[in-house]
Design a protein around this motif. Structure first.
Motif, PDB file in Angstrom:
ATOM      1  N   SER A 191      24.934  92.395  41.654  1.00  0.00           N
ATOM      2  CA  SER A 191      26.172  91.863  41.107  1.00  0.00           C
ATOM      3  C   SER A 191      26.519  92.605  39.832  1.00  0.00           C
ATOM      4  N   SER A 192      27.785  92.903  39.656  1.00  0.00           N
ATOM      5  CA  SER A 192      28.211  93.521  38.397  1.00  0.00           C
ATOM      6  C   SER A 192      28.491  92.425  37.366  1.00  0.00           C
ATOM      7  N   ASP A 193      28.408  91.185  37.794  1.00  0.00           N
ATOM      8  CA  ASP A 193      28.668  90.037  36.938  1.00  0.00           C
ATOM      9  C   ASP A 193      27.346  89.441  36.469  1.00  0.00           C
ATOM     10  N   PRO A 194      27.038  89.525  35.163  1.00  0.00           N
ATOM     11  CA  PRO A 194      25.779  88.948  34.669  1.00  0.00           C
ATOM     12  C   PRO A 194      25.657  87.453  34.947  1.00  0.00           C
ATOM     13  N   GLN A 195      26.778  86.742  34.977  1.00  0.00           N
ATOM     14  CA  GLN A 195      26.719  85.312  35.277  1.00  0.00           C
ATOM     15  C   GLN A 195      26.305  85.072  36.721  1.00  0.00           C
ATOM     16  N   GLY A 196      26.685  85.978  37.615  1.00  0.00           N
ATOM     17  CA  GLY A 196      26.263  85.867  39.011  1.00  0.00           C
ATOM     18  C   GLY A 196      24.760  86.046  39.143  1.00  0.00           C
ATOM     19  N   ALA A 197      24.214  87.000  38.385  1.00  0.00           N
ATOM     20  CA  ALA A 197      22.766  87.225  38.390  1.00  0.00           C
ATOM     21  C   ALA A 197      22.044  86.009  37.823  1.00  0.00           C
ATOM     22  N   GLU A 198      22.590  85.425  36.754  1.00  0.00           N
ATOM     23  CA  GLU A 198      21.976  84.234  36.160  1.00  0.00           C
ATOM     24  C   GLU A 198      22.028  83.045  37.124  1.00  0.00           C
ATOM     25  N   LEU A 235      22.107  83.174  40.395  1.00  0.00           N
ATOM     26  CA  LEU A 235      21.132  83.442  41.455  1.00  0.00           C
ATOM     27  C   LEU A 235      19.722  83.168  40.953  1.00  0.00           C
ATOM     28  N   HIS A 236      19.418  83.619  39.752  1.00  0.00           N
ATOM     29  CA  HIS A 236      18.109  83.392  39.145  1.00  0.00           C
ATOM     30  C   HIS A 236      17.830  81.889  39.051  1.00  0.00           C
ATOM     31  N   GLN A 237      18.814  81.123  38.607  1.00  0.00           N
ATOM     32  CA  GLN A 237      18.645  79.678  38.476  1.00  0.00           C
ATOM     33  C   GLN A 237      18.455  79.019  39.841  1.00  0.00           C
ATOM     34  N   LEU A 238      19.192  79.470  40.850  1.00  0.00           N
ATOM     35  CA  LEU A 238      19.036  78.945  42.209  1.00  0.00           C
ATOM     36  C   LEU A 238      17.610  79.181  42.710  1.00  0.00           C
ATOM     37  N   LEU A 270      14.828  79.614  40.912  1.00  0.00           N
ATOM     38  CA  LEU A 270      13.877  78.764  40.184  1.00  0.00           C
ATOM     39  C   LEU A 270      13.976  77.309  40.636  1.00  0.00           C
ATOM     40  N   THR A 271      15.192  76.822  40.834  1.00  0.00           N
ATOM     41  CA  THR A 271      15.399  75.436  41.265  1.00  0.00           C
ATOM     42  C   THR A 271      14.831  75.209  42.667  1.00  0.00           C
ATOM     43  N   SER A 272      15.078  76.163  43.576  1.00  0.00           N
ATOM     44  CA  SER A 272      14.577  76.043  44.944  1.00  0.00           C
ATOM     45  C   SER A 272      13.052  76.044  44.971  1.00  0.00           C
ATOM     46  N   LEU A 273      12.440  76.950  44.227  1.00  0.00           N
ATOM     47  CA  LEU A 273      10.974  77.022  44.207  1.00  0.00           C
ATOM     48  C   LEU A 273      10.372  75.753  43.600  1.00  0.00           C
ATOM     49  N   ASP A 274      11.012  75.232  42.562  1.00  0.00           N
ATOM     50  CA  ASP A 274      10.536  74.001  41.943  1.00  0.00           C
ATOM     51  C   ASP A 274      10.628  72.838  42.934  1.00  0.00           C
ATOM     52  N   ALA A 275      11.740  72.751  43.659  1.00  0.00           N
ATOM     53  CA  ALA A 275      11.923  71.679  44.649  1.00  0.00           C
ATOM     54  C   ALA A 275      10.897  71.761  45.775  1.00  0.00           C
ATOM     55  N   ASP A 276      10.474  72.989  46.095  1.00  0.00           N
ATOM     56  CA  ASP A 276       9.490  73.193  47.165  1.00  0.00           C
ATOM     57  C   ASP A 276       8.053  73.182  46.651  1.00  0.00           C
ATOM     58  N   GLN A 277       7.871  72.771  45.411  1.00  0.00           N
ATOM     59  CA  GLN A 277       6.556  72.621  44.784  1.00  0.00           C
ATOM     60  C   GLN A 277       5.766  73.929  44.719  1.00  0.00           C
ATOM     61  N   ALA A 278       6.461  75.011  44.397  1.00  0.00           N
ATOM     62  CA  ALA A 278       5.769  76.277  44.156  1.00  0.00           C
ATOM     63  C   ALA A 278       4.875  76.099  42.925  1.00  0.00           C
ATOM     64  N   GLU A 279       3.790  76.839  42.916  1.00  0.00           N
ATOM     65  CA  GLU A 279       2.847  76.747  41.800  1.00  0.00           C
ATOM     66  C   GLU A 279       2.917  78.010  40.951  1.00  0.00           C
ATOM     67  N   VAL A 331      17.779  89.445  41.996  1.00  0.00           N
ATOM     68  CA  VAL A 331      16.488  88.783  41.801  1.00  0.00           C
ATOM     69  C   VAL A 331      15.563  89.161  42.944  1.00  0.00           C
ATOM     70  N   ILE A 332      14.374  89.628  42.593  1.00  0.00           N
ATOM     71  CA  ILE A 332      13.333  89.939  43.571  1.00  0.00           C
ATOM     72  C   ILE A 332      12.288  88.825  43.449  1.00  0.00           C
ATOM     73  N   VAL A 333      11.934  88.220  44.576  1.00  0.00           N
ATOM     74  CA  VAL A 333      10.991  87.101  44.567  1.00  0.00           C
ATOM     75  C   VAL A 333       9.749  87.486  45.356  1.00  0.00           C
ATOM     76  N   HIS A 334       8.587  87.263  44.755  1.00  0.00           N
ATOM     77  CA  HIS A 334       7.297  87.474  45.414  1.00  0.00           C
ATOM     78  C   HIS A 334       6.625  86.110  45.540  1.00  0.00           C
ATOM     79  N   LEU A 335       6.334  85.703  46.766  1.00  0.00           N
ATOM     80  CA  LEU A 335       5.628  84.453  47.024  1.00  0.00           C
ATOM     81  C   LEU A 335       4.262  84.779  47.610  1.00  0.00           C
ATOM     82  N   PHE A 336       3.224  84.214  47.036  1.00  0.00           N
ATOM     83  CA  PHE A 336       1.855  84.541  47.412  1.00  0.00           C
ATOM     84  C   PHE A 336       1.034  83.301  47.716  1.00  0.00           C
ATOM     85  N   ARG A 337      -0.022  83.518  48.502  1.00  0.00           N
ATOM     86  CA  ARG A 337      -1.140  82.583  48.484  1.00  0.00           C
ATOM     87  C   ARG A 337      -1.915  82.922  47.215  1.00  0.00           C
TER      88      ARG A 337
END
Length: 128
Positions: A10-17, A19-22, A24-33, A98-104
């Motif tokens: 995105s050329s829009d910094p608010q769009g990146a923010e 997405l970043h917030q989405l 974090l919120t999704s991972l928190d809702a799914d009980q990521a550690e 946003v690049i997301v890495h999910l691990f065991r």
């Protein structure tokens, strides 16, 4: 042929923010550690943020990745590329800004991405 993440940047910094917030919120809702967010501005042109999190099992990692990709598509109207879903020891989600890495946990400990990307950084990565 795979599309590069630059196509989704995105050329829009608010769009990146947003997405970043989405993410974090999704991972928190799914009980990521141990969710860690690493700002990449000035370090890399691949994305604005890297988010690293753990799931307790391959099933949880796969579920978090699938739900996150669905939310990104619904909210931003663009697909997120996913790699590693069949094994789900380490799943990479390329959402452009946003690049997301999910691990065991064992796999995350072995690769220790946070340390590699925070190298030479004055501030530690942000834990959420």
């Amino acid at each position: 042929m795979a599309t590069s993440s630059a196509a989704y940047r995105s050329s829009d910094p608010q769009g990146a923010e947003a997405l970043h917030q989405l993410v974090l919120t999704s991972l928190d809702a799914d009980q990521a550690e141990e969710t860690v967010s690493i700002p990449l501005a000035g370090k890399s042109s691949i994305a604005d943020y890297m988010v690293v999190a753990s799931g307790r099992s391959t099933r949880q990692v796969a579920s978090m990745a699938t739900k996150l990709a669905e939310k990104i598509k619904a909210e931003f109207g663009r697909p997120a590329r996913i790699e590693g879903l069949p094994g789900a020891d380490w799943v990479l989600i390329d959402a452009g800004d946003v690049i997301v890495h999910l691990f065991r946990p064992e796999v995350r400990s072995f690769y220790n991405l946070e340390r590699m990307w925070a190298f030479g950084d004055d501030a530690p990565p942000q834990t959420h």
